[in-house]
Scaffold this motif. Structure first.
Motif, PDB file in Angstrom:
ATOM      1  N   ASP A 110     -34.820 -35.562 -18.023  1.00 22.07           N
ATOM      2  CA  ASP A 110     -33.810 -36.221 -18.852  1.00 22.07           C
ATOM      3  C   ASP A 110     -32.830 -35.196 -19.417  1.00 22.07           C
ATOM      4  N   PRO A 111     -31.564 -35.604 -19.563  1.00 19.66           N
ATOM      5  CA  PRO A 111     -30.611 -34.680 -20.189  1.00 19.66           C
ATOM      6  C   PRO A 111     -30.956 -34.445 -21.657  1.00 19.66           C
ATOM      7  N   VAL A 112     -30.924 -33.199 -22.071  1.00 25.23           N
ATOM      8  CA  VAL A 112     -31.216 -32.853 -23.464  1.00 25.23           C
ATOM      9  C   VAL A 112     -29.929 -32.951 -24.277  1.00 25.23           C
ATOM     10  N   PRO A 113     -29.919 -33.653 -25.405  1.00 21.16           N
ATOM     11  CA  PRO A 113     -28.695 -33.729 -26.219  1.00 21.16           C
ATOM     12  C   PRO A 113     -28.187 -32.341 -26.589  1.00 21.16           C
ATOM     13  N   ALA A 114     -26.886 -32.193 -26.519  1.00 14.57           N
ATOM     14  CA  ALA A 114     -26.262 -30.899 -26.784  1.00 14.57           C
ATOM     15  C   ALA A 114     -26.345 -30.548 -28.263  1.00 14.57           C
ATOM     16  N   LEU A 115     -26.380 -29.263 -28.545  1.00  9.69           N
ATOM     17  CA  LEU A 115     -26.297 -28.744 -29.907  1.00  9.69           C
ATOM     18  C   LEU A 115     -24.932 -28.073 -30.045  1.00  9.69           C
ATOM     19  N   ILE A 116     -24.119 -28.617 -30.928  1.00 10.61           N
ATOM     20  CA  ILE A 116     -22.784 -28.061 -31.166  1.00 10.61           C
ATOM     21  C   ILE A 116     -22.794 -27.386 -32.533  1.00 10.61           C
ATOM     22  N   GLY A 117     -22.358 -26.158 -32.582  1.00 11.18           N
ATOM     23  CA  GLY A 117     -22.243 -25.431 -33.838  1.00 11.18           C
ATOM     24  C   GLY A 117     -20.800 -25.071 -34.115  1.00 11.18           C
ATOM     25  N   PHE A 118     -20.492 -24.886 -35.381  1.00 10.19           N
ATOM     26  CA  PHE A 118     -19.092 -24.625 -35.734  1.00 10.19           C
ATOM     27  C   PHE A 118     -19.002 -23.738 -36.967  1.00 10.19           C
ATOM     28  N   GLY A 119     -18.051 -22.787 -36.927  1.00  9.76           N
ATOM     29  CA  GLY A 119     -17.675 -22.101 -38.153  1.00  9.76           C
ATOM     30  C   GLY A 119     -17.857 -20.609 -38.177  1.00  9.76           C
ATOM     31  N   HIS A 120     -18.427 -19.993 -37.112  1.00 11.71           N
ATOM     32  CA  HIS A 120     -18.591 -18.545 -37.168  1.00 11.71           C
ATOM     33  C   HIS A 120     -17.232 -17.852 -37.071  1.00 11.71           C
ATOM     34  N   ARG A 121     -17.174 -16.616 -37.551  1.00  9.21           N
ATOM     35  CA  ARG A 121     -15.924 -15.850 -37.602  1.00  9.21           C
ATOM     36  C   ARG A 121     -16.097 -14.553 -36.816  1.00  9.21           C
ATOM     37  N   LEU A 122     -15.561 -14.532 -35.596  1.00  8.08           N
ATOM     38  CA  LEU A 122     -15.723 -13.359 -34.747  1.00  8.08           C
ATOM     39  C   LEU A 122     -15.140 -12.100 -35.367  1.00  8.08           C
ATOM     40  N   ALA A 123     -14.095 -12.250 -36.164  1.00  4.03           N
ATOM     41  CA  ALA A 123     -13.399 -11.073 -36.698  1.00  4.03           C
ATOM     42  C   ALA A 123     -14.302 -10.207 -37.570  1.00  4.03           C
ATOM     43  N   ILE A 124     -15.354 -10.782 -38.132  1.00  5.41           N
ATOM     44  CA  ILE A 124     -16.208  -9.997 -39.015  1.00  5.41           C
ATOM     45  C   ILE A 124     -17.527  -9.613 -38.346  1.00  5.41           C
ATOM     46  N   TRP A 125     -17.715  -9.986 -37.067  1.00  5.83           N
ATOM     47  CA  TRP A 125     -18.925  -9.591 -36.351  1.00  5.83           C
ATOM     48  C   TRP A 125     -18.765  -8.172 -35.806  1.00  5.83           C
ATOM     49  N   PRO A 126     -19.842  -7.393 -35.753  1.00  6.58           N
ATOM     50  CA  PRO A 126     -19.721  -6.013 -35.291  1.00  6.58           C
ATOM     51  C   PRO A 126     -19.635  -5.853 -33.783  1.00  6.58           C
ATOM     52  N   SER A 127     -19.973  -6.887 -33.024  1.00  6.67           N
ATOM     53  CA  SER A 127     -19.915  -6.790 -31.559  1.00  6.67           C
ATOM     54  C   SER A 127     -19.670  -8.166 -30.964  1.00  6.67           C
ATOM     55  N   ARG A 128     -19.253  -8.174 -29.710  1.00  7.71           N
ATOM     56  CA  ARG A 128     -18.953  -9.436 -29.042  1.00  7.71           C
ATOM     57  C   ARG A 128     -20.237 -10.148 -28.623  1.00  7.71           C
ATOM     58  N   PRO A 129     -20.288 -11.468 -28.772  1.00  2.75           N
ATOM     59  CA  PRO A 129     -21.485 -12.219 -28.376  1.00  2.75           C
ATOM     60  C   PRO A 129     -21.614 -12.325 -26.855  1.00  2.75           C
ATOM     61  N   GLN A 130     -22.852 -12.457 -26.384  1.00  3.74           N
ATOM     62  CA  GLN A 130     -23.147 -12.544 -24.962  1.00  3.74           C
ATOM     63  C   GLN A 130     -23.889 -13.844 -24.652  1.00  3.74           C
ATOM     64  N   VAL A 131     -23.623 -14.413 -23.480  1.00  4.88           N
ATOM     65  CA  VAL A 131     -24.269 -15.646 -23.058  1.00  4.88           C
ATOM     66  C   VAL A 131     -25.780 -15.458 -22.981  1.00  4.88           C
ATOM     67  N   ALA A 132     -26.227 -14.323 -22.470  1.00  2.00           N
ATOM     68  CA  ALA A 132     -27.671 -14.093 -22.301  1.00  2.00           C
ATOM     69  C   ALA A 132     -28.412 -14.182 -23.637  1.00  2.00           C
ATOM     70  N   ASP A 133     -27.798 -13.694 -24.707  1.00  2.00           N
ATOM     71  CA  ASP A 133     -28.451 -13.758 -26.021  1.00  2.00           C
ATOM     72  C   ASP A 133     -28.605 -15.199 -26.485  1.00  2.00           C
TER      73      ASP A 133
END
Length: 504
Positions: A110-133
């Motif tokens: 069965d398809p698993v309902p998606a989880l949508i998140g909102f509101g993070h701020r890349l400008a204040i993160w120390p590194s770029r996010p990765q798909v694998a993580d």
């Protein structure tokens, strides 16, 4: 969806410098339009609503909304305050774990309902996010994390696969992301229902909102008539078009202001062009380089963002829209992008707005009034951006959100939220413009503060309570201020919200 109504004993809030203190008057609305304003109007068979001397203003407008995404966002996972990609992944992992019991009935296929998140701020993160993580934190649950400025999306492999996208290592940003963003509704469990739309309209009406300008990606101008047919009946909508559908709108003969549905609540809006990126993704087009950061799209010194649309192409689009009777709304965040937008309005004679006008060159402030271009701004972004701006645009923040300077130069301001980037609460937006802070710190660049009267005037779509105006009102329990409450809202002569009894 228009009506007749006599609102008795209201006190109009002065909106212009030369307005006298408000006396108590009645407002008669006939056929959805203000017909008379004056004391002691005789009833003529229409319903009446007694305001008991409370304050009244024209119906409020949110001049910048992404309506479908805002309606969806009421169920999204809050990601604001995450300090890094690892922090965000931990929050996702917790949310996925909480869902296990709720999804125990699902078969493996069965398809698993998606989880949508909102509101993070890349400008204040120390590194770029990765798909694998993100994959490691989420398993088979499709996950889409939307940045707080909505200019990038971080998708896990399950979401990429569900949307038919190829493998990638990092985030989607700018146009690549904008092509994907409207498709989030294709993910299991992500699309809003008719009830969600009706409830959203009621929430807006409860804050005194009677109109929005919808800048949703995709063909919002096509979608809105069906929404009013299933119960969106409390708020007017101007639905924008993007360049990819401009030919369709022109071929259909739609001009800005034309009715798009039977209710009369939905009209054709402007052409929307996203001319640059955002401060949060460090893609807004600036005259001077950003402070160096590992998040730069082009590593090293000298990165100043970039245009999403070339200057010649921007002028061509505005000229074409203008010739077809469409207004224009140009997204411009960086000072270089704002200058290019104003140049395009000057070259074509087009009318409309610069959306955001976030960072301006001092020499360009006077041009808004001279060209008749509205500065469509989002005051709630101001406290959100305060700390990040000092990091990425040091030495320039005195030219950010220059509301006072624009007003003093004769420009027209229009307040909005950019929902879901900020909540569609016009009173919170006005407070942010007046205080320029939302915490214990003092005002951020207090020289740019505006008064409550000026903030309110920027929130009513240029309307005044005079005969011939739209029959849209918000009745308040006090004079405008940080603790004001909305007692009743009227849209097109119909009572759409009240905290008191039924219409007499």
């Amino acid at each position: 969806m228009t009506g007749d109504l006599l609102v008795r004993d209201v006190r109009p809030v002065p909106l212009d410098p030369d307005d006298p203190p408000g006396g108590v008057v009645d407002v008669r609305i006939r056929g959805g339009v203000v017909a008379e304003v004056g004391p002691g109007l005789a009833a003529a068979g229409e319903p009446t609503w007694a305001a008991a001397g409370r304050w009244v203003v024209p119906g409020l407008w949110d001049a910048h909304v992404h309506a479908e995404q805002w309606v969806r966002s009421t169920t999204w996972l809050p990601m604001a305050g995450t300090a890094s990609a690892a922090d965000a992944c931990a929050r996702v992992a917790q949310a996925v774990t909480r869902r296990v019991d709720q999804q125990s009935h699902l078969a493996h296929a069965d398809p698993v309902p998606a989880l949508i998140g909102f509101g993070h701020r890349l400008a204040i993160w120390p590194s770029r996010p990765q798909v694998a993580d993100l994959d490691a934190a989420s398993g088979r649950t499709p996950v889409v994390l939307i940045a707080g400025d909505v200019h990038s999306g971080w998708l896990n492999s399950a979401a990429l696969s569900a949307l038919g996208l190829g493998h990638r290592r990092g985030v989607l940003a700018e146009q690549e992301w904008f092509d994907v963003f409207p498709r989030i509704g294709e993910l299991p469990g992500a699309d809003p229902t008719a009830s969600d739309w009706r409830n959203a309209a009621r929430r807006l009406a409860a804050r005194g909102v009677t109109g929005i300008v919808d800048f949703e990606l995709g063909a919002a101008w096509r979608a809105w008539p069906a929404r009013t047919a299933v119960g969106w009946d409390a708020v007017r909508v101007r639905a924008a078009v993007y360049p990819d559908a401009l030919d369709d709108v022109i071929a259909a003969g739609w001009r800005t202001g034309d009715r798009l549905d039977d209710s009369g609540l939905v009209t054709m809006g402007p052409l929307k062009v996203i001319s640059d990126g955002s401060m949060g993704t460090r893609t807004a087009w600036c005259c001077d380089p950003y402070a160096p950061s590992p998040l730069d799209a082009v590593p090293g010194e000298g990165w100043a963002g970039a245009a999403n649309v070339g200057e010649d192409e921007l002028a061509r689009l505005l000229g074409r829209a203008h010739a077809a009777g469409l207004g224009a709304a140009v997204h411009a965040i960086g000072d270089r992008a704002n200058r290019a937008a104003l140049d395009a309005f000057a070259a074509t004679g087009a009318q409309g707005s610069v959306e955001h006008a976030q960072l301006l060159c001092t020499d360009d402030i006077d041009r808004f009034a001279a060209l008749g271009v509205t500065a469509s701004v989002q005051p709630l972004h101001l406290p959100d951006d305060r700390d990040a701006a000092e990091a990425v645009w040091p030495g320039r923040t005195g030219r950010m959100y220059p509301f006072r300077s624009l007003l003093d130069a004769g420009a027209r301001l229009a307040f909005g939220s950019d929902a879901p980037v900020a909540r569609p609460d016009p009173w919170a937006a006005m407070a942010a413009a007046v205080r320029r802070s939302d915490d214990a710190r003092g005002p951020w660049h207090p020289e740019q503060c505006v008064s409550w009267r000026e903030a309110l005037a920027a929130s009513v779509d240029g309307v005044r309570l005079t005969p011939g105006a739209p029959g849209d009102l918000a009745v308040l329990d006090s004079a405008p201020g940080p603790t004001v409450g909305v007692v009743a809202t009227v849209c097109a002569g119909r009572l759409t919200h009240t905290t008191e009894g039924p219409t007499a």
